[in-house]
Design an enzyme around this catalytic site. Structure first.
Site, PDB file in Angstrom:
ATOM      1  N   TYR A  51      45.589  48.547  42.004  1.00 34.17           N
ATOM      2  CA  TYR A  51      46.254  50.061  43.073  1.00 34.17           C
ATOM      3  C   TYR A  51      45.886  51.279  42.752  1.00 34.17           C
ATOM      4  O   TYR A  51      45.991  52.038  41.391  1.00 34.17           O
ATOM      5  CB  TYR A  51      47.784  49.574  42.950  1.00 34.17           C
ATOM      6  CG  TYR A  51      48.295  47.967  42.665  1.00 34.17           C
ATOM      7  CD1 TYR A  51      47.579  46.918  43.856  1.00 34.17           C
ATOM      8  CD2 TYR A  51      49.596  47.200  42.478  1.00 34.17           C
ATOM      9  CE1 TYR A  51      47.704  45.381  43.585  1.00 34.17           C
ATOM     10  CE2 TYR A  51      50.440  46.212  42.429  1.00 34.17           C
ATOM     11  CZ  TYR A  51      49.653  45.355  43.082  1.00 34.17           C
ATOM     12  OH  TYR A  51      50.087  44.227  42.876  1.00 34.17           O
ATOM     13  N   GLY A 198      54.855  38.044  49.478  1.00 33.00           N
ATOM     14  CA  GLY A 198      54.639  37.795  50.981  1.00 33.00           C
ATOM     15  C   GLY A 198      56.099  36.935  51.091  1.00 33.00           C
ATOM     16  O   GLY A 198      55.501  36.095  51.876  1.00 33.00           O
ATOM     17  N   ALA A 201      56.257  37.658  54.487  1.00 33.22           N
ATOM     18  CA  ALA A 201      54.775  36.887  55.701  1.00 33.22           C
ATOM     19  C   ALA A 201      53.875  38.357  56.652  1.00 33.22           C
ATOM     20  O   ALA A 201      53.558  38.583  57.226  1.00 33.22           O
ATOM     21  CB  ALA A 201      54.750  36.244  56.847  1.00 33.22           C
ATOM     22  N   LYS A 202      53.523  39.510  55.775  1.00 34.75           N
ATOM     23  CA  LYS A 202      52.980  40.833  56.212  1.00 34.75           C
ATOM     24  C   LYS A 202      53.769  41.960  56.565  1.00 34.75           C
ATOM     25  O   LYS A 202      53.305  41.960  58.054  1.00 34.75           O
ATOM     26  CB  LYS A 202      51.779  40.928  56.453  1.00 34.75           C
ATOM     27  CG  LYS A 202      50.399  40.615  55.851  1.00 34.75           C
ATOM     28  CD  LYS A 202      49.715  39.886  56.393  1.00 34.75           C
ATOM     29  CE  LYS A 202      48.600  39.807  54.648  1.00 34.75           C
ATOM     30  NZ  LYS A 202      46.795  39.203  55.493  1.00 34.75           N
ATOM     31  N   GLY A 203      55.510  41.109  57.117  1.00 31.53           N
ATOM     32  CA  GLY A 203      56.086  42.071  58.697  1.00 31.53           C
ATOM     33  C   GLY A 203      56.759  41.004  59.320  1.00 31.53           C
ATOM     34  O   GLY A 203      57.237  41.097  60.196  1.00 31.53           O
ATOM     35  N   LEU A 204      55.644  39.836  59.436  1.00 25.89           N
ATOM     36  CA  LEU A 204      55.303  38.674  60.676  1.00 25.89           C
ATOM     37  C   LEU A 204      57.500  38.327  60.560  1.00 25.89           C
ATOM     38  O   LEU A 204      57.935  37.811  61.641  1.00 25.89           O
ATOM     39  CB  LEU A 204      54.528  37.743  60.349  1.00 25.89           C
ATOM     40  CG  LEU A 204      53.647  38.162  60.546  1.00 25.89           C
ATOM     41  CD1 LEU A 204      52.523  37.439  60.747  1.00 25.89           C
ATOM     42  CD2 LEU A 204      53.612  38.991  62.265  1.00 25.89           C
ATOM     43  N   LEU A 205      57.832  38.053  59.883  1.00 22.32           N
ATOM     44  CA  LEU A 205      59.619  37.461  59.841  1.00 22.32           C
ATOM     45  C   LEU A 205      59.818  38.522  59.746  1.00 22.32           C
ATOM     46  O   LEU A 205      61.547  38.133  58.902  1.00 22.32           O
ATOM     47  CB  LEU A 205      59.113  36.363  58.287  1.00 22.32           C
ATOM     48  CG  LEU A 205      58.372  35.148  58.360  1.00 22.32           C
ATOM     49  CD1 LEU A 205      59.002  34.519  57.114  1.00 22.32           C
ATOM     50  CD2 LEU A 205      58.649  33.803  59.570  1.00 22.32           C
ATOM     51  N   LYS A 208      57.905  41.552  62.872  1.00 23.51           N
ATOM     52  CA  LYS A 208      56.423  42.507  63.316  1.00 23.51           C
ATOM     53  C   LYS A 208      56.239  41.717  64.774  1.00 23.51           C
ATOM     54  O   LYS A 208      56.088  40.726  64.843  1.00 23.51           O
ATOM     55  CB  LYS A 208      55.467  42.325  62.367  1.00 23.51           C
ATOM     56  CG  LYS A 208      55.635  44.048  61.196  1.00 23.51           C
ATOM     57  CD  LYS A 208      53.981  43.840  60.366  1.00 23.51           C
ATOM     58  CE  LYS A 208      54.956  45.085  59.679  1.00 23.51           C
ATOM     59  NZ  LYS A 208      53.299  45.248  59.073  1.00 23.51           N
TER      60      LYS A 208
END
Length: 296
Positions: A51, A198, A201-205, A208
């Site tokens: 990172y 995750g 889920a990249k903010g989908l949950l 977003k």
């Protein structure tokens, strides 16, 4: 904050943990958010030498220095930046792991890492040599325990059979239920903890706008988001139920959530396991499981 035992170790880690990959370059802000997290019960922090080309480890090391004994620190090894600074290659050799730990310890300003993880892995790696390196580091006192970060069922099975790993970090969420088919029960039965990344889920949950995710179309994600909010309640954007779904699995020790801002941290700290079992069952029907198609 609730705490769970990591594998068959003596380590108790917070069920919500801090994924450091998303931290920015402002050291003062990183100090503030990390120490706020510690003061509010998060004790597991995960970084990697990959990172920000090591700068992430440096920043985390500075932020935790005065509270090192209060936390469980995790880092990873195996990816090596190329000279172009734009790409990296994979190296799971004993030589690289024995060298990699020295850089990580220096950047993190510590003389030991609680959990050192192989940052990936393929079935073609020199697995016995890799394991030998981690075991040697344990003997030297430079790490307490080791694990792998992998979603590949064939790799996970080999480490379960041949090593003393205490954890596997893998992607797991309502939108990615692949681990249920090939990994979770195997790991649970061997007292190896899952560190779920995750989970939102990249903010989908977590509110977003809908987008494609794995084999889910934007339209499908949008529909599933709507169903999630019906069950979870629109006021929390679904994140609470999404985290509870992951933590409801007995194989999972912690949900490793990538955090960058104080607002994100405060939202996550408000997590409460309050979804009824019937709601969790309903979520399972909406977000149907998938299977791994490769690396089986």
């Amino acid at each position: 904050m609730n705490y769970r035992t990591l594998g068959n170790t003596d380590l108790k880690i917070s069920e919500i943990s801090f994924g450091c990959m998303s931290l920015g370059h402002n050291q003062q802000e990183n100090d503030r958010i990390i120490n706020y997290a510690i003061d509010h019960g998060i004790n597991f922090f995960d970084t990697a030498d990959l990172y920000q080309k090591g700068l992430n480890e440096q920043s985390v090391g500075k932020a935790i220095k005065s509270k090192r004994k209060d936390i469980v620190l995790s880092s990873k090894v195996g990816n090596v930046w190329n000279d172009d600074g734009q790409s990296w290659h994979w190296d799971a050799s004993k030589k690289h792991i024995m060298q990699g730990i020295e850089g990580s310890l220096s950047r993190l300003q510590t003389d030991y890492i609680d959990l050192y993880q192989l940052h990936g892995g393929t079935i073609d790696d020199p697995i016995d040599e890799t394991i030998e390196a981690f075991e040697r580091l344990k003997q030297q006192g430079k790490i307490k325990y080791y694990g792998i970060s992998s979603i590949r069922p064939n790799v996970i099975r080999e480490y379960v059979k041949r090593s003393n790993i205490v954890s596997v970090m893998m992607q797991y969420s309502l939108l990615d239920r692949r681990p249920e088919e090939a990994a979770l029960e195997l790991l649970k039965s061997n007292q190896i903890s899952v560190l779920a990344r995750g989970s939102l889920a990249k903010g989908l949950l977590a509110g977003k706008p809908p987008a494609t995710y794995l084999d889910h179309t934007t339209e499908a994600v949008n529909q599933m988001q709507g169903e999630l909010l019906k069950i979870a309640g629109a006021e929390e954007n679904g994140y609470n139920a999404a985290l509870q779904f992951v933590l409801n699995n007995p194989a999972v020790a912690s949900a490793v959530v990538g955090l960058r801002t104080m607002e994100q941290l405060q939202q996550i700290l408000a997590y409460k396991a309050n979804a009824a079992e019937a709601d969790v069952d309903a979520l399972k029907k909406i977000f149907t499981p998938q299977k791994y198609t490769a690396h089986r």
